[in-house]
Scaffold this motif. Sequence first.
Motif, mmCIF file in Angstrom:
data_model
loop_
_atom_site.group_PDB
_atom_site.id
_atom_site.type_symbol
_atom_site.label_atom_id
_atom_site.label_comp_id
_atom_site.label_asym_id
_atom_site.label_seq_id
_atom_site.Cartn_x
_atom_site.Cartn_y
_atom_site.Cartn_z
ATOM 1 N N ILE A 40 0.838 -1.181 0.000
ATOM 2 C CA ILE A 40 0.000 0.000 0.000
ATOM 3 C C ILE A 40 0.886 1.249 0.000
ATOM 4 N N PHE A 41 0.687 2.076 -1.032
ATOM 5 C CA PHE A 41 1.415 3.336 -1.136
ATOM 6 C C PHE A 41 0.547 4.514 -0.689
ATOM 7 N N GLY A 42 -0.752 4.410 -0.855
ATOM 8 C CA GLY A 42 -1.621 5.510 -0.472
ATOM 9 C C GLY A 42 -3.020 5.281 -0.989
ATOM 10 N N VAL A 43 -3.763 6.370 -1.161
ATOM 11 C CA VAL A 43 -5.154 6.309 -1.594
ATOM 12 C C VAL A 43 -5.498 7.637 -2.241
ATOM 13 N N VAL A 44 -6.483 7.617 -3.155
ATOM 14 C CA VAL A 44 -6.941 8.826 -3.826
ATOM 15 C C VAL A 44 -8.460 8.888 -3.719
ATOM 16 N N ALA A 45 -8.971 10.102 -3.546
ATOM 17 C CA ALA A 45 -10.420 10.313 -3.434
ATOM 18 C C ALA A 45 -10.835 11.400 -4.414
ATOM 19 N N PHE A 46 -11.909 11.116 -5.193
ATOM 20 C CA PHE A 46 -12.473 12.069 -6.152
ATOM 21 C C PHE A 46 -13.884 12.424 -5.702
ATOM 22 N N GLN A 47 -14.227 13.667 -5.894
ATOM 23 C CA GLN A 47 -15.566 14.104 -5.532
ATOM 24 C C GLN A 47 -15.987 15.232 -6.465
ATOM 25 N N ARG A 48 -17.276 15.248 -6.828
ATOM 26 C CA ARG A 48 -17.811 16.283 -7.684
ATOM 27 C C ARG A 48 -18.597 17.296 -6.863
ATOM 28 N N ALA A 49 -18.813 18.443 -7.465
ATOM 29 C CA ALA A 49 -19.512 19.521 -6.777
ATOM 30 C C ALA A 49 -20.946 19.113 -6.474
ATOM 31 N N PRO A 50 -21.537 19.680 -5.426
ATOM 32 C CA PRO A 50 -22.949 19.381 -5.123
ATOM 33 C C PRO A 50 -23.830 19.720 -6.313
ATOM 34 N N GLY A 51 -24.747 18.817 -6.612
ATOM 35 C CA GLY A 51 -25.652 19.007 -7.740
ATOM 36 C C GLY A 51 -25.138 18.476 -9.045
ATOM 37 N N ALA A 52 -23.860 18.111 -9.127
ATOM 38 C CA ALA A 52 -23.305 17.566 -10.365
ATOM 39 C C ALA A 52 -23.698 16.095 -10.497
ATOM 40 N N GLU A 53 -23.497 15.574 -11.677
ATOM 41 C CA GLU A 53 -23.849 14.184 -11.943
ATOM 42 C C GLU A 53 -22.998 13.253 -11.099
ATOM 43 N N PRO A 54 -23.555 12.292 -10.412
ATOM 44 C CA PRO A 54 -22.778 11.371 -9.577
ATOM 45 C C PRO A 54 -21.954 10.413 -10.435
ATOM 46 N N TYR A 55 -20.982 9.788 -9.796
ATOM 47 C CA TYR A 55 -20.135 8.825 -10.486
ATOM 48 C C TYR A 55 -20.906 7.539 -10.752
ATOM 49 N N GLY A 56 -20.484 6.837 -11.822
ATOM 50 C CA GLY A 56 -21.121 5.590 -12.200
ATOM 51 C C GLY A 56 -20.122 4.465 -12.355
ATOM 52 N N GLY A 57 -20.598 3.371 -12.950
ATOM 53 C CA GLY A 57 -19.760 2.186 -13.087
ATOM 54 C C GLY A 57 -18.546 2.403 -13.969
ATOM 55 N N HIS A 58 -18.729 3.119 -15.096
ATOM 56 C CA HIS A 58 -17.587 3.376 -15.972
ATOM 57 C C HIS A 58 -16.534 4.215 -15.260
ATOM 58 N N ASP A 59 -16.940 5.117 -14.391
ATOM 59 C CA ASP A 59 -15.984 5.936 -13.659
ATOM 60 C C ASP A 59 -15.149 5.090 -12.716
ATOM 61 N N THR A 60 -15.764 4.089 -12.104
ATOM 62 C CA THR A 60 -15.022 3.211 -11.208
ATOM 63 C C THR A 60 -13.923 2.468 -11.954
ATOM 64 N N GLN A 61 -14.233 1.968 -13.133
ATOM 65 C CA GLN A 61 -13.216 1.281 -13.929
ATOM 66 C C GLN A 61 -12.098 2.238 -14.335
ATOM 67 N N LEU A 62 -12.477 3.459 -14.701
ATOM 68 C CA LEU A 62 -11.473 4.442 -15.086
ATOM 69 C C LEU A 62 -10.539 4.761 -13.926
ATOM 70 N N VAL A 63 -11.095 4.949 -12.737
ATOM 71 C CA VAL A 63 -10.285 5.292 -11.576
ATOM 72 C C VAL A 63 -9.325 4.155 -11.231
ATOM 73 N N GLU A 64 -9.743 2.920 -11.399
ATOM 74 C CA GLU A 64 -8.830 1.805 -11.140
ATOM 75 C C GLU A 64 -7.632 1.849 -12.078
ATOM 76 N N GLY A 65 -7.874 2.229 -13.345
ATOM 77 C CA GLY A 65 -6.752 2.375 -14.271
ATOM 78 C C GLY A 65 -5.825 3.508 -13.869
ATOM 79 N N LEU A 66 -6.399 4.638 -13.450
ATOM 80 C CA LEU A 66 -5.573 5.765 -13.003
ATOM 81 C C LEU A 66 -4.783 5.399 -11.752
ATOM 82 N N ALA A 67 -5.424 4.690 -10.832
ATOM 83 C CA ALA A 67 -4.749 4.308 -9.588
ATOM 84 C C ALA A 67 -3.605 3.333 -9.861
ATOM 85 N N ASP A 68 -3.815 2.378 -10.772
ATOM 86 C CA ASP A 68 -2.749 1.427 -11.104
ATOM 87 C C ASP A 68 -1.542 2.154 -11.688
ATOM 88 N N ARG A 69 -1.804 3.094 -12.601
ATOM 89 C CA ARG A 69 -0.709 3.845 -13.196
ATOM 90 C C ARG A 69 0.038 4.662 -12.143
#
Length: 709
Positions: free
Chosen positions: A308-337
């Motif tokens: 374990i090197f660390g962790v990353v958290a993403f959040q959108r502004a109130p009222g913006a579109e919430p994250y979905g399944g495709h976003d989860t897959q994308l974040v896993e790719g970003l985290a691996d890199r």
Amino acid sequence: MSGSKDVELAPGAAAPGPVPATPGPGPAPSPGPAAPDPDAPGGPDTPGPAAAPGPDDAALWGEAVLESVFTQAAVGLHVLDTELRVVRVNTVAVGIRGLPADQLVGRPAAEAYAPAGVSVDEDVLRTVLATGRPVLDRRVTGRPLADPRTEHVFSASVYRLQDAAGRVLGVVITSTDITERERAQARLRLLQDAHESIGSSLDVERTARELVDLTLPRFADSVVVALTDTVLRGREPGLRSRNPAPLLRCAAAGRTEAGPPVPQPGTALLPGIFGATLPPRAVLIPCEEEDGTTGTRLVAPLTVRGQIFGVVAFQRAPGAEPYGGHDTQLVEGLADRTATCLENALRFTREHVIMTALQSWPLRQEEATQRAVDVAQRHLPGGSGAGAWFDVVPLPGARVALVVGQVEHAGLSAVATMSRLRTAVHSLTTLDLDPHELLARLHATTLRLAAEHANGSGTDRPTAGCTVAVHDPVDGRLDIARAGTSLLVVVRPDGSTDTHPVDEGPLLGSGGPPFACATHHLPEGSTLCMVSPGTSEDGHPGTRELLGALGRPDRGVEAMADAVEGLLAPDRVVLLARTRHLPPSELAEWTLPFDFSAADTARTCVEECLRRWNHPADPFTATLVASELVTNAVRYGAAPITLRLITDSATGLICEVGDAGQAAPHLRHARAVDEGGRGLLICATLAENWGVRYTGEGKTVWAELGERD
């Protein structure tokens, strides 16, 4: 419609559904089939199949096709008249989903589509009306009333409408919702940009900052990257299975104006915004917004092979579109890199610390005052681990050995090899070998190191360049031997220079002895410039520039070292030595007869010299050691015999006896009944140190005496 624009990444949404067919002006409905003839067979009560239009009924075919397109096609159709008023839309009406039909038909297009967030470019529409040239695949964005939190992207094309007589009736706009396709492409672009921009430096904090800069605001309005306290200290990361809630510190964070607040870098973040424990993979975590509503935060661990090197958290502004399944897959790719880059950066950081420590160890040695030379040293570390070193090693007889070397193939292994070779040099100098003989022994050591590399990691065989020079302040003799292509220049007090005092030789570990060697007698005040070998990219400075830096021998060696350092690339070392000769007040020498009476003569010479120098050494000890060494030379050596006394610092004394014999002195313990055989034992007992060195003319046995007790 509105002009083309770059579309930022947004999560996917369901394709818009159909809306009811919208009545309005347009072609007259096609007539139904003719009434049945009562006289026809079957009578009026017997229904028969409707007659299809014939091939000549073009109008009927056109009306049927048009009606089918408007009622069944998945492509949105928008018909505008020449005044750009909405005439008719089809049942899909992709671009106006959620708008009532009665708010569209008959209204100007710019006004009708404004509630959906669509900006109509009337100039484009009028150009199509005027020229008849269609506009194809124009990107249009909007937020339909039925899905106002999501920005949709449409591909719109505009065509001119005209009748059979060529009269312009208006334009028809086709629109296709390509939101999902654009988002998929944007996700791929973001991953591609991550591979290009994350990991540009081998620094863990900068790597975390690069992840924040990449995803803000393209993917989030608030980004927090936290690394474990262990990683930030440059240590080996722990296993996630052993510590699911490690101490985390904010390494990088950022937010937009509308984004949620973020912690300051360096803040300790015990798992809180990341959950009670670190999640095993990217997950959505509920969070409370500033306005009291509930939102979601997308959290992903930064792990590599269970570490374990660390962790990353993403959040959108109130009222913006919430994250979905495709976003989860994308974040896993970003985290691996990011985690892979953090691992590389941490490995480099640890290796860099080790290399810096090893490289600086021999180069930051205390500058002991040498009676034989005045030295100046320079080293500008470049971080590549070049494995360059120098040494100034005192030798018996007030002599000094000057060593400069560099291991080929920079890196951690090169620095480790350098340290081992330097240790070997210090060990070999205790044998008081000639420079070329020392290089031969050092070559054998390098071959052994190469054998270890071949049996171990399989990396490149270590080779090294090395130059060894021994200066004797008694007569100004300089013995030089060189392996490789180090830079070597001699500058005499009158300004004359020798840029080639010794030939180049094979590298240590490649080629082997004999190594090039030479002997010079330098006047006092000569300057020897020794520079570690450079890589093929670095090269050597030009002869004119180097001689210019070494000119004016009246300058001090420190000033000359500064001038030479400015011509060299980083990771190379510079050693300058200005020669000195021992004055008569520090040196006395006699030639003794080759018989046993020489022992009495030696005692007399030593007593008179110590009294003349007012030296604090014990006269009895000094005369006894000198007489025993002379006796040993007469008994086992060959003529001529010389006796030399050298004051070593303020209290020490060096006694040297030389003869032309090559027989090695042997220290033994005589029996009680033996009449002799105790000379060297007496010397070894009374002296602080003793030894022997060999020359082309014979050997010299020496003993170092301290101040009387």
